[in-house]
Design a protein around this motif. Structure first.
Motif, PDB file in Angstrom:
ATOM      1  N   TYR A  19       0.815  -1.220   0.000  1.00 19.31           N
ATOM      2  CA  TYR A  19       0.000   0.000   0.000  1.00 19.31           C
ATOM      3  C   TYR A  19       0.843   1.262   0.000  1.00 19.31           C
ATOM      4  O   TYR A  19       0.413   2.299  -0.511  1.00 19.31           O
ATOM      5  CB  TYR A  19      -0.969  -0.019   1.181  1.00 19.31           C
ATOM      6  CG  TYR A  19      -2.109  -0.975   0.963  1.00 19.31           C
ATOM      7  CD1 TYR A  19      -3.057  -0.730  -0.029  1.00 19.31           C
ATOM      8  CD2 TYR A  19      -2.213  -2.146   1.693  1.00 19.31           C
ATOM      9  CE1 TYR A  19      -4.091  -1.631  -0.264  1.00 19.31           C
ATOM     10  CE2 TYR A  19      -3.246  -3.053   1.464  1.00 19.31           C
ATOM     11  CZ  TYR A  19      -4.182  -2.776   0.471  1.00 19.31           C
ATOM     12  OH  TYR A  19      -5.198  -3.667   0.233  1.00 19.31           O
TER      13      TYR A  19
ATOM     14  N   LYS B   5     -11.349  -9.468  -2.011  1.00 17.52           N
ATOM     15  CA  LYS B   5     -11.987  -9.294  -3.314  1.00 17.52           C
ATOM     16  C   LYS B   5     -12.480 -10.619  -3.883  1.00 17.52           C
ATOM     17  O   LYS B   5     -13.295 -10.622  -4.803  1.00 17.52           O
ATOM     18  CB  LYS B   5     -11.007  -8.661  -4.302  1.00 17.52           C
ATOM     19  CG  LYS B   5     -10.541  -7.256  -3.940  1.00 17.52           C
ATOM     20  CD  LYS B   5      -9.567  -6.748  -4.992  1.00 17.52           C
ATOM     21  CE  LYS B   5      -9.023  -5.376  -4.657  1.00 17.52           C
ATOM     22  NZ  LYS B   5      -8.047  -4.909  -5.680  1.00 17.52           N
TER      23      LYS B   5
ATOM     24  N   THR C   5      -2.645  -8.161  -3.224  1.00 16.43           N
ATOM     25  CA  THR C   5      -3.436  -7.362  -4.168  1.00 16.43           C
ATOM     26  C   THR C   5      -4.893  -7.775  -4.201  1.00 16.43           C
ATOM     27  O   THR C   5      -5.707  -7.113  -4.849  1.00 16.43           O
ATOM     28  CB  THR C   5      -2.849  -7.500  -5.585  1.00 16.43           C
ATOM     29  OG1 THR C   5      -2.888  -8.885  -5.983  1.00 16.43           O
ATOM     30  CG2 THR C   5      -1.407  -7.004  -5.634  1.00 16.43           C
ATOM     31  N   GLN C   6      -5.236  -8.860  -3.498  1.00 14.64           N
ATOM     32  CA  GLN C   6      -6.601  -9.378  -3.542  1.00 14.64           C
ATOM     33  C   GLN C   6      -7.453  -8.894  -2.368  1.00 14.64           C
ATOM     34  O   GLN C   6      -8.455  -9.502  -2.020  1.00 14.64           O
ATOM     35  CB  GLN C   6      -6.567 -10.909  -3.576  1.00 14.64           C
ATOM     36  CG  GLN C   6      -5.927 -11.473  -4.835  1.00 14.64           C
ATOM     37  CD  GLN C   6      -5.781 -12.981  -4.797  1.00 14.64           C
ATOM     38  OE1 GLN C   6      -5.562 -13.576  -3.745  1.00 14.64           O
ATOM     39  NE2 GLN C   6      -5.916 -13.607  -5.962  1.00 14.64           N
TER      40      GLN C   6
ATOM     41  N   ARG D 236      -9.236  -5.237  -0.533  1.00 11.98           N
ATOM     42  CA  ARG D 236      -9.616  -3.832  -0.724  1.00 11.98           C
ATOM     43  C   ARG D 236      -9.709  -3.160   0.639  1.00 11.98           C
ATOM     44  O   ARG D 236     -10.467  -3.612   1.504  1.00 11.98           O
ATOM     45  CB  ARG D 236     -10.969  -3.745  -1.446  1.00 11.98           C
ATOM     46  CG  ARG D 236     -11.462  -2.315  -1.656  1.00 11.98           C
ATOM     47  CD  ARG D 236     -12.844  -2.293  -2.272  1.00 11.98           C
ATOM     48  NE  ARG D 236     -12.863  -2.890  -3.610  1.00 11.98           N
ATOM     49  CZ  ARG D 236     -13.362  -4.078  -3.891  1.00 11.98           C
ATOM     50  NH1 ARG D 236     -13.890  -4.817  -2.924  1.00 11.98           N
ATOM     51  NH2 ARG D 236     -13.345  -4.554  -5.113  1.00 11.98           N
TER      52      ARG D 236
END
Length: 382
Positions: free
Chosen positions: A221, A323, A331-332, A334
């Motif tokens: 992030y 996600k 990256t999966q 939110r």
């Protein structure tokens, strides 16, 4: 807080606590409980996560210092409290490490005073009583279906029609209660079992150590949000060529915030929205408005009057939402921000004021993101 137990019409004091992770931080909690004990009259229940054990035997693996146990024990002794009988697992927390480094502790507990043990014995909030609500909801639905089948056979029977009204009301109430129960049950399961045990970082390397998992998310992030980007400064001359706030707009924006506006903002927040760091949802404010409404209004008005927002109100909990069903990569997820209700209230008040003047300032060819306008209005035929 003072609580009325509807079934028995008895009143008692309830203190929900959360102890800090450090010894010094918990001293303030012990002092507060001791001071409160001097003014409590009648049954008193103190429950929550104390973040320490009362005796060494309540921790398996790891170690507890005599100092932290002695402080907790001294507080309990001064307040004349003792453990309430409990069911289920002896330990309420573990660090989810490997067998050689696993630590179990009983950090959560319910403490009661002598008056509670004498007057509140018949109150037993056990999981068998509450879990039966699912079955009750199902039985209410079957009863409603049976009554409706009888109405089909006897359309003009007033007794069956009256029974249907009561059955619909009963089913709706039980269905709503069941939905709330399952919602809380799901949250409890996530707290207990929903921790991220392993994750792949941006380079595809898998980590199963909690510290490394945290670092993997921070690195990802920071790469998205932590980079500085050069920007062009706003040209004030260009801005002034368009529509700007006039005296009438400023009058609307700067007029004093009213109690009615604050209450409307609070009550527009849905009850099931996740609470912020303080743990209170909008349902608490709505149900307790007759008690805390004046103080809430005063607190919100002070923010607008002083132009300063307390750090505690501005605190946010960042939560990672998957996600996909089985996320394995950083990256999966939110991130979402869970804000305090008062922070949401202040934001809504500002947005409501802006909504009164923005339609007159923003040009008509801006179709989207303006209430009452549609991007379809800007489609031209060539």
């Amino acid at each position: 807080m003072r609580v009325l137990e509807i079934a028995t019409n008895k009143k008692f004091c309830l203190s929900m606590v959360y102890g800090f992770n450090d010894l010094c931080g918990r001293h303030e909690l012990w002092d507060q409980l001791t001071r409160f004990a001097s003014i409590v009259h009648g049954p008193w229940l103190v429950c929550g996560d104390f973040n320490t054990v009362l005796v060494h035997s309540k921790r398996l693996g790891g170690s507890s210092t005599d100092a932290e146990i002695e402080d907790f024990y001294a507080c309990v002794d001064k307040c004349e409290l003792f453990d309430s009988p409990a069911m289920g697992s002896l330990f309420t927390w573990n660090n989810k490490q490997d067998a050689t480094t696993r630590v179990y502790s009983r950090l959560d507990r319910a403490l009661i005073n002598r008056e509670w043990s004498m007057d509140m014995e018949e109150i037993n909030y056990n999981k068998e009583h509450f879990c039966d609500i699912e079955n009750s909801s199902l039985m209410a639905l079957k009863n409603l279906e049976y009554i409706q089948s009888q109405i089909v056979q006897q359309p003009g029977d007033k007794d069956w029609i009256e029974k249907e009204k009561h059955a619909i009301k009963e089913y709706k109430e039980l269905k709503e209660a069941c939905a709330h129960f399952l919602s809380q049950k799901a949250k409890a399961s996530w707290i207990k079992e929903g921790d991220i045990l392993a994750i792949k970082d941006v380079d595809g390397v898998e980590h199963d150590d909690p510290q490394h998992i945290q670092e993997a998310f921070l690195k990802y992030y920071k790469s998205l949000l932590g980079e500085s980007v050069s920007t062009t400064k706003v040209n004030v001359k260009i801005i002034r060529k368009g529509a700007t706030c006039n005296a009438a707009h400023c009058s609307v924006l700067l007029k004093p915030i009213t109690d009615e506006e604050i209450k409307a903002a609070i009550f527009s927040i849905l009850e099931y929205k996740t609470s912020g760091p303080d743990g209170y949802s909008s349902a608490f404010y709505k149900d307790s408005w007759s008690i805390i409404g004046d103080e809430v209004c005063q607190a919100v008005k002070d923010v607008f009057r002083s132009g300063k927002l307390f750090r505690q109100l501005n605190t946010t909990v960042l939560t990672l939402i998957p996600k996909c069903k089985v996320p394995t990569h950083v990256t999966q997820f939110r991130p979402i921000a869970c804000c305090n209700v008062l922070y949401k209230c202040i934001s809504k008040l500002i947005c409501n004021r802006l909504a009164e003047v923005l339609p007159e300032i923003i040009s008509l060819n801006q179709g989207s993101f303006i209430k009452g306008r549609s991007i379809i209005e800007n489609i031209l035929e060539c």
